[in-house]
Design a protein around this motif. Structure first.
Motif, PDB file in Angstrom:
ATOM      1  N   CYS A 128      40.873  31.638  38.291  1.00 20.36           N
ATOM      2  CA  CYS A 128      39.804  32.457  37.705  1.00 20.36           C
ATOM      3  C   CYS A 128      38.509  31.660  37.638  1.00 20.36           C
ATOM      4  CB  CYS A 128      40.191  32.941  36.304  1.00 20.36           C
ATOM      5  SG  CYS A 128      38.990  34.112  35.604  1.00 20.36           S
ATOM      6  N   TRP A 129      37.474  32.235  38.170  1.00 18.59           N
ATOM      7  CA  TRP A 129      36.119  31.648  38.158  1.00 18.59           C
ATOM      8  C   TRP A 129      35.534  31.863  36.772  1.00 18.59           C
ATOM      9  CZ3 TRP A 129      32.364  32.772  42.830  1.00 18.59           C
ATOM     10  CH2 TRP A 129      31.077  32.308  42.541  1.00 18.59           C
ATOM     11  N   CYS A 130      35.205  30.796  36.071  1.00 17.15           N
ATOM     12  CA  CYS A 130      34.535  30.892  34.775  1.00 17.15           C
ATOM     13  C   CYS A 130      33.130  30.329  34.942  1.00 17.15           C
ATOM     14  CB  CYS A 130      35.292  30.113  33.702  1.00 17.15           C
ATOM     15  SG  CYS A 130      36.969  30.728  33.458  1.00 17.15           S
ATOM     16  N   GLY A 131      32.163  31.177  34.801  1.00 20.70           N
ATOM     17  CA  GLY A 131      30.780  30.761  35.039  1.00 20.70           C
ATOM     18  C   GLY A 131      30.287  29.795  33.973  1.00 20.70           C
TER      19      GLY A 131
ATOM     20  N   TYR B 246      34.796  32.546  27.289  1.00 17.35           N
ATOM     21  CA  TYR B 246      35.423  33.382  28.317  1.00 17.35           C
ATOM     22  C   TYR B 246      36.344  32.570  29.243  1.00 17.35           C
ATOM     23  CZ  TYR B 246      31.856  36.393  26.464  1.00 17.35           C
ATOM     24  OH  TYR B 246      31.061  37.113  25.595  1.00 17.35           O
TER      25      TYR B 246
ATOM     26  N   ARG C 227      44.251  35.585  34.416  1.00 21.64           N
ATOM     27  CA  ARG C 227      43.913  35.107  33.070  1.00 21.64           C
ATOM     28  C   ARG C 227      45.142  34.781  32.239  1.00 21.64           C
ATOM     29  NH1 ARG C 227      40.003  39.153  34.251  1.00 21.64           N
ATOM     30  NH2 ARG C 227      37.965  38.171  34.598  1.00 21.64           N
TER      31      ARG C 227
ATOM     32  N   ARG D  91      43.238  38.964  46.218  1.00 21.23           N
ATOM     33  CA  ARG D  91      42.731  38.092  45.150  1.00 21.23           C
ATOM     34  C   ARG D  91      42.330  38.875  43.904  1.00 21.23           C
ATOM     35  NH1 ARG D  91      38.883  37.373  42.316  1.00 21.23           N
ATOM     36  NH2 ARG D  91      37.849  39.113  43.397  1.00 21.23           N
ATOM     37  N   ARG D  92      42.738  38.400  42.761  1.00 25.72           N
ATOM     38  CA  ARG D  92      42.255  38.916  41.473  1.00 25.72           C
ATOM     39  C   ARG D  92      42.000  37.725  40.554  1.00 25.72           C
ATOM     40  NH1 ARG D  92      42.947  43.740  39.062  1.00 25.72           N
ATOM     41  NH2 ARG D  92      41.394  42.727  37.746  1.00 25.72           N
ATOM     42  N   SER D  93      41.195  37.919  39.540  1.00 27.03           N
ATOM     43  CA  SER D  93      41.037  36.889  38.517  1.00 27.03           C
ATOM     44  C   SER D  93      42.301  36.867  37.679  1.00 27.03           C
ATOM     45  CB  SER D  93      39.836  37.206  37.626  1.00 27.03           C
ATOM     46  OG  SER D  93      38.648  37.122  38.379  1.00 27.03           O
TER      47      SER D  93
ATOM     48  N   HIS E 248      34.245  27.265  25.813  1.00 29.45           N
ATOM     49  CA  HIS E 248      33.797  28.395  26.632  1.00 29.45           C
ATOM     50  C   HIS E 248      34.541  29.665  26.198  1.00 29.45           C
ATOM     51  CE1 HIS E 248      32.841  30.892  30.002  1.00 29.45           C
ATOM     52  NE2 HIS E 248      32.486  29.929  30.820  1.00 29.45           N
TER      53      HIS E 248
ATOM     54  N   MET F  78      41.775  31.548  29.283  1.00 32.41           N
ATOM     55  CA  MET F  78      42.939  31.400  30.172  1.00 32.41           C
ATOM     56  C   MET F  78      43.269  29.929  30.430  1.00 32.41           C
ATOM     57  SD  MET F  78      40.127  31.403  31.999  1.00 32.41           S
ATOM     58  CE  MET F  78      39.537  33.081  32.135  1.00 32.41           C
TER      59      MET F  78
ATOM     60  N   ARG G  64      41.350  45.524  42.568  1.00 32.90           N
ATOM     61  CA  ARG G  64      40.276  46.115  41.794  1.00 32.90           C
ATOM     62  C   ARG G  64      39.067  46.473  42.645  1.00 32.90           C
ATOM     63  NH1 ARG G  64      37.672  43.104  36.581  1.00 32.90           N
ATOM     64  NH2 ARG G  64      37.331  44.976  35.352  1.00 32.90           N
TER      65      ARG G  64
HETATM   66  C1  LIG Z   1      29.672  34.062  38.562  1.00 35.76           C
HETATM   67  C2  LIG Z   1      30.952  34.528  37.928  1.00 35.76           C
HETATM   68  C3  LIG Z   1      31.247  34.168  36.644  1.00 35.76           C
HETATM   69  C4  LIG Z   1      32.445  34.578  36.043  1.00 35.76           C
HETATM   70  N1  LIG Z   1      32.745  34.134  34.789  1.00 35.76           N
HETATM   71  C5  LIG Z   1      33.925  34.512  34.229  1.00 35.76           C
HETATM   72  C6  LIG Z   1      34.294  33.978  32.963  1.00 35.76           C
HETATM   73  O1  LIG Z   1      33.577  33.189  32.352  1.00 35.76           O
HETATM   74  N2  LIG Z   1      35.499  34.364  32.449  1.00 35.76           N
HETATM   75  C7  LIG Z   1      36.339  35.232  33.106  1.00 35.76           C
HETATM   76  O2  LIG Z   1      37.411  35.540  32.576  1.00 35.76           O
HETATM   77  N3  LIG Z   1      36.002  35.744  34.324  1.00 35.76           N
HETATM   78  C8  LIG Z   1      34.831  35.383  34.897  1.00 35.76           C
HETATM   79  N4  LIG Z   1      34.520  35.841  36.149  1.00 35.76           N
HETATM   80  C9  LIG Z   1      35.442  36.730  36.855  1.00 35.76           C
HETATM   81  C10 LIG Z   1      34.938  38.182  36.858  1.00 35.76           C
HETATM   82  O3  LIG Z   1      35.027  38.727  35.561  1.00 35.76           O
HETATM   83  C11 LIG Z   1      35.792  38.966  37.875  1.00 35.76           C
HETATM   84  O4  LIG Z   1      35.626  38.412  39.147  1.00 35.76           O
HETATM   85  C12 LIG Z   1      35.428  40.446  37.925  1.00 35.76           C
HETATM   86  O5  LIG Z   1      35.711  41.088  36.709  1.00 35.76           O
HETATM   87  C13 LIG Z   1      36.196  41.176  39.047  1.00 35.76           C
HETATM   88  O6  LIG Z   1      37.598  41.048  38.875  1.00 35.76           O
HETATM   89  P1  LIG Z   1      38.507  40.343  39.962  1.00 35.76           P
HETATM   90  O7  LIG Z   1      38.014  38.925  40.140  1.00 35.76           O
HETATM   91  O8  LIG Z   1      39.903  40.381  39.396  1.00 35.76           O
HETATM   92  O9  LIG Z   1      38.377  41.121  41.231  1.00 35.76           O
HETATM   93  C14 LIG Z   1      33.345  35.424  36.758  1.00 35.76           C
HETATM   94  C15 LIG Z   1      33.038  35.772  38.078  1.00 35.76           C
HETATM   95  C16 LIG Z   1      31.877  35.322  38.666  1.00 35.76           C
HETATM   96  C17 LIG Z   1      31.593  35.663  40.112  1.00 35.76           C
END
Ligand SMILES: Cc1cc2nc3c(=O)[nH]c(=O)nc-3n(C[C@H](O)[C@H](O)[C@H](O)COP(=O)(O)O)c2cc1C
Length: 167
Positions: A113-116, A64, A12, A8-10, A62, A67, A155
């Protein structure tokens, strides 16, 4: 190691011409609802979004979540706080549900991708307004979903310095 956890990776960047189907979204939300929750309170609701204008509007709101301009779907995780006894737990419960969606997406060949949103005070009202989320419900996170147009390398890693064994 579980393959979805391992890879798994985020994501974008998505292929904007590859839709996510309603069936796929249902599968992702099923995974979410299989997450553990304090006292099995399941303090969550989900809004599955595929409407282009709304996905773009998420990105407008938002900073961030850019994506979402190429994602073909998003799932808004909505927290439904359960009162005094379980105060403070909904974020953990919704976090577990969110992670389940991310892992199920990998298993389905999708990116996410999780966007908080919660607990950022400046983001909650705008996302709430966009999706008619009314108090006491709280938009917890937006998860962008789609077919990946990038393949970032692993990562995470095992870090000895963060671990102790008590035997
Ligand atoms: C609570 C939380 C909020 C996050 N918010 C954002 C976000 O708003 N935008 C984004 O691009 N990534 C967001 N992420 C993803 C993180 O940046 C990402 O999980 C971290 O850099 C590690 O990379 P990976 O998920 O590829 O392993 C968030 C992750 C978490 C857990």
């Amino acid at each position: 190691m579980n393959e979805a956890i391992n890879s798994r990776r985020s994501i974008r960047r998505y292929q904007p011409d590859k839709p996510v189907t309603r069936e796929q979204l249902k599968q992702l939300m099923t995974a979410a609802m299989l997450a553990p929750s304090a006292k099995n309170s399941r303090p969550w609701e989900f809004i599955a979004v595929t409407k282009r204008e709304l996905l773009d509007e998420i990105a407008n709101i938002h900073p961030y979540a850019q994506m979402c301009r190429t994602a073909t779907a998003a799932i808004v995780v909505v927290a439904v706080p359960q009162g005094k006894e379980l105060e403070g737990y909904f974020s953990q419960d919704c976090g577990a549900a969110t992670q389940n969606i991310l892992l199920e997406a990998v298993d389905m060949g999708l990116g996410a991708c999780w966007c908080g949103v919660f607990p950022r005070k400046e983001r909650i009202p705008e996302i709430a307004k966009l999706f008619d989320i009314v108090e006491p419900k709280i938009p917890f996170a937006v998860i962008a979903v789609g077919v990946a147009d990038e393949t970032p390398k692993q990562r995470g890693f095992y870090d000895e310095t963060k671990v102790s064994f008590v035997e």
